[in-house]
Design an enzyme around this catalytic site. Sequence first.
Site, short mmCIF file in Angstrom:
data_model
loop_
_atom_site.label_atom_id
_atom_site.label_comp_id
_atom_site.label_asym_id
_atom_site.label_seq_id
_atom_site.Cartn_x
_atom_site.Cartn_y
_atom_site.Cartn_z
N GLY A 154 38.66 32.26 49.80
CA GLY A 154 39.05 30.89 49.47
C GLY A 154 38.56 30.46 48.10
O GLY A 154 38.77 31.13 47.10
N GLY A 155 37.86 29.32 48.10
CA GLY A 155 37.34 28.80 46.83
C GLY A 155 36.39 29.77 46.16
O GLY A 155 36.25 29.76 44.93
N GLY A 383 59.77 45.65 19.30
CA GLY A 383 59.01 44.46 19.65
C GLY A 383 57.52 44.75 19.72
O GLY A 383 56.69 43.92 19.35
N ALA A 384 57.19 45.95 20.19
CA ALA A 384 55.77 46.28 20.32
C ALA A 384 55.10 46.38 18.96
O ALA A 384 53.92 46.07 18.81
CB ALA A 384 55.60 47.58 21.11
C1 HXC Z 1 31.67 28.08 57.58
C2 HXC Z 1 31.50 30.36 57.55
C3 HXC Z 1 32.62 30.44 56.70
C4 HXC Z 1 33.23 29.23 56.29
C5 HXC Z 1 31.91 32.43 57.08
N1 HXC Z 1 31.12 31.61 57.77
N2 HXC Z 1 32.85 31.74 56.43
N3 HXC Z 1 31.02 29.20 57.99
N4 HXC Z 1 32.71 28.09 56.76
N5 HXC Z 1 34.25 29.22 55.47
C6 HXC Z 1 29.98 31.96 58.59
C7 HXC Z 1 30.37 32.62 59.92
O1 HXC Z 1 30.62 31.66 60.86
C8 HXC Z 1 29.13 33.41 60.23
O2 HXC Z 1 28.16 32.53 60.73
C9 HXC Z 1 28.65 33.86 58.87
O3 HXC Z 1 29.25 32.98 57.92
C10 HXC Z 1 29.10 35.25 58.53
O4 HXC Z 1 30.49 35.34 58.76
P1 HXC Z 1 31.16 36.57 59.53
O5 HXC Z 1 32.56 36.23 59.75
O6 HXC Z 1 30.34 36.93 60.72
O7 HXC Z 1 30.97 37.67 58.42
P2 HXC Z 1 31.95 38.84 58.02
O8 HXC Z 1 32.45 39.54 59.23
O9 HXC Z 1 31.20 39.58 57.01
O10 HXC Z 1 33.23 38.14 57.34
C11 HXC Z 1 33.11 37.40 56.16
C12 HXC Z 1 34.42 36.64 55.93
C13 HXC Z 1 34.78 35.81 57.16
C14 HXC Z 1 35.53 37.67 55.67
C15 HXC Z 1 34.22 35.80 54.66
O11 HXC Z 1 33.63 35.04 57.53
C16 HXC Z 1 35.90 34.86 56.94
O12 HXC Z 1 37.07 35.28 56.95
N6 HXC Z 1 35.56 33.59 56.76
C17 HXC Z 1 36.59 32.57 56.53
C18 HXC Z 1 37.17 32.75 55.17
C19 HXC Z 1 38.17 31.72 54.77
O13 HXC Z 1 39.30 31.72 55.24
N7 HXC Z 1 37.73 30.85 53.91
C20 HXC Z 1 38.65 29.96 53.26
C21 HXC Z 1 38.09 28.61 53.37
S1 HXC Z 1 39.23 27.55 52.56
P3 HXC Z 1 27.00 32.97 61.74
O14 HXC Z 1 26.50 31.71 62.26
O15 HXC Z 1 27.64 33.85 62.74
O16 HXC Z 1 26.03 33.71 60.86
C22 HXC Z 1 38.69 27.41 50.98
C23 HXC Z 1 39.53 26.45 50.19
C24 HXC Z 1 39.45 26.72 48.75
O17 HXC Z 1 37.76 27.97 50.55
C25 HXC Z 1 40.59 26.18 47.98
C26 HXC Z 1 41.34 27.24 47.28
C27 HXC Z 1 42.35 26.71 46.32
#
Ligand code: HXC
Length: 488
Positions: A154-155, A383-384
Amino acid sequence: MTGPPRSPSPAVSRIEPAVVRRRVDMLTDPGSFVEFGSRARHRATAFGMQARRPAGDGVITGHGTVDGRPVGVFAQDPSALGGSLGEVHATKILTVLRWTERARMPVVGLLDSGGARIQEGLAALDGYGAIFRAHVQLSGRVPQLSLILGACAGGAVYSPALTDVIIMLRENAHMFLTGPQVVKAVTFEEVSPAELGGAEVHTRRSGVAHLVAGNHADAIDLARRVLSYLPDSCWDEPPMGVPAPAGVLPRLPESPRIPYDVRGVIGGLVDADSFLELQPRFARNLVTGFARIEGRPVGVVANQPLALAGALDIAASEKGARFVRLCDAFGVPLVVLVDTPGFLPGTRQETNGVIRKGAKLLYAFSEATVPRLTVVLRKAFGGAYIVMNSKSLGADAVFCWPGAQMAVMGAEGAVDIVYRRELRDDPEARQGLVASYEREVMGSHLPAERLSVDEVIEPERTRSVLAATLRTLAGAIRPRFRHDNLPQ
Ligand code: HXC
């Protein structure tokens, strides 16, 4: 909503909080790091968040020195709420970015975060919005580096994408907008974190990452090296290094059709061991990287005959354009080595917008005000020829090696078009026509006569001529804000 998606197998090996502090210590000079916000905690209450309020809110922030130069630093801690970004975490990063603007110093982000903290909702998204804007406001003003040290989503990937250089760990680091779990839920596609956004993907195919590192120490060394070519800000001059002799300049193959590795030529022109190639595995037909000539940082852009015979295409145009703008933004002179048969023809290139994308490289060179030197090594067609920092685009000096060919196109293609009717009647005439085209239209004496080339120089003199020209033009670098470094 039941909480953030969980992967069945961790994308990264679990790390301890101390690891993140060690990352900061490895980057900054001993004893130089000054932390702020270490006791900050989030105020969120949803999803039982009152019980999980790690000190520092998942990010270490502050400033220190790197090789004696001040640098702003933030390092996300995946052991605290997955390094996810909530309101307080965002405020801390914004503070670092504000400091870097005020102090006119580079900023290095050590990223390891699941992105916007799901439990904090819009407060997290707004935090990212403000960070994106701050990166953009710093763009072209201070160097911004991002190290991808874990699973970033994400961000946590859009924020590095707005910075100048991304360095990624080869293993256990990922960059994707949405993780494998979300991909599966939405598209039913099953994909591993590495397939979705590992270093292989981002260094070879997407071109998102500029450099790949085997481990943390390597990643941090690379960050130090990148910083060594760049000024603290656009209002400072790039730092001089210690001059060193160049390597041995290889002889080019006699036949213009035989490929060679242009990196050998670069090695024979720049200070020994000073060349740091960026995006070496992406758009391999164009080599880009920093180097030094007699200690002076330069940005090198070179056609690579080993890949696509050195033809330009969409990927190479975008890669080159961003690099040229990066160098120009920070006052790093450009040295352009040309050996290209032209733009890659074909429907794939045309339909994917080679006109629009090639124009970016054209634009970047035309706009650049840093000293710009070109050496045509063997050939420059069509062009290149223009795009690769020709005199007409404003190059300060264009040199060529004896025998270099410059024309609208290669001899065979030209003869087949111009003498199409004649050759239908007399195919035997082709060889003679090719020879006379080569003699009369392509020789290096012609561009030199009409000053498209300033001087024909022997390969052995090239380094000293480049060095002297750069020395003379050094006064042309007036540190100032020129433009941002828009992602391509
Ligand atoms: C809150 C989060 C989190 C999130 C991970 N965690 N991502 N908590 N918000 N976005 C927490 C998990 O709950 C977990 O907590 C710990 O971090 C580790 O995550 P795991 O999933 O167990 O780790 P892993 O298997 O290594 O996977 C990592 C990951 C996955 C691939 C990053 O966590 C994931 O897919 N997270 C969501 C990613 C996502 O979609 N983010 C986008 C957000 S939107 P515990 O308590 O178990 O330790 C965004 C908007 C931006 O960012 C705007 C863009 C223009």
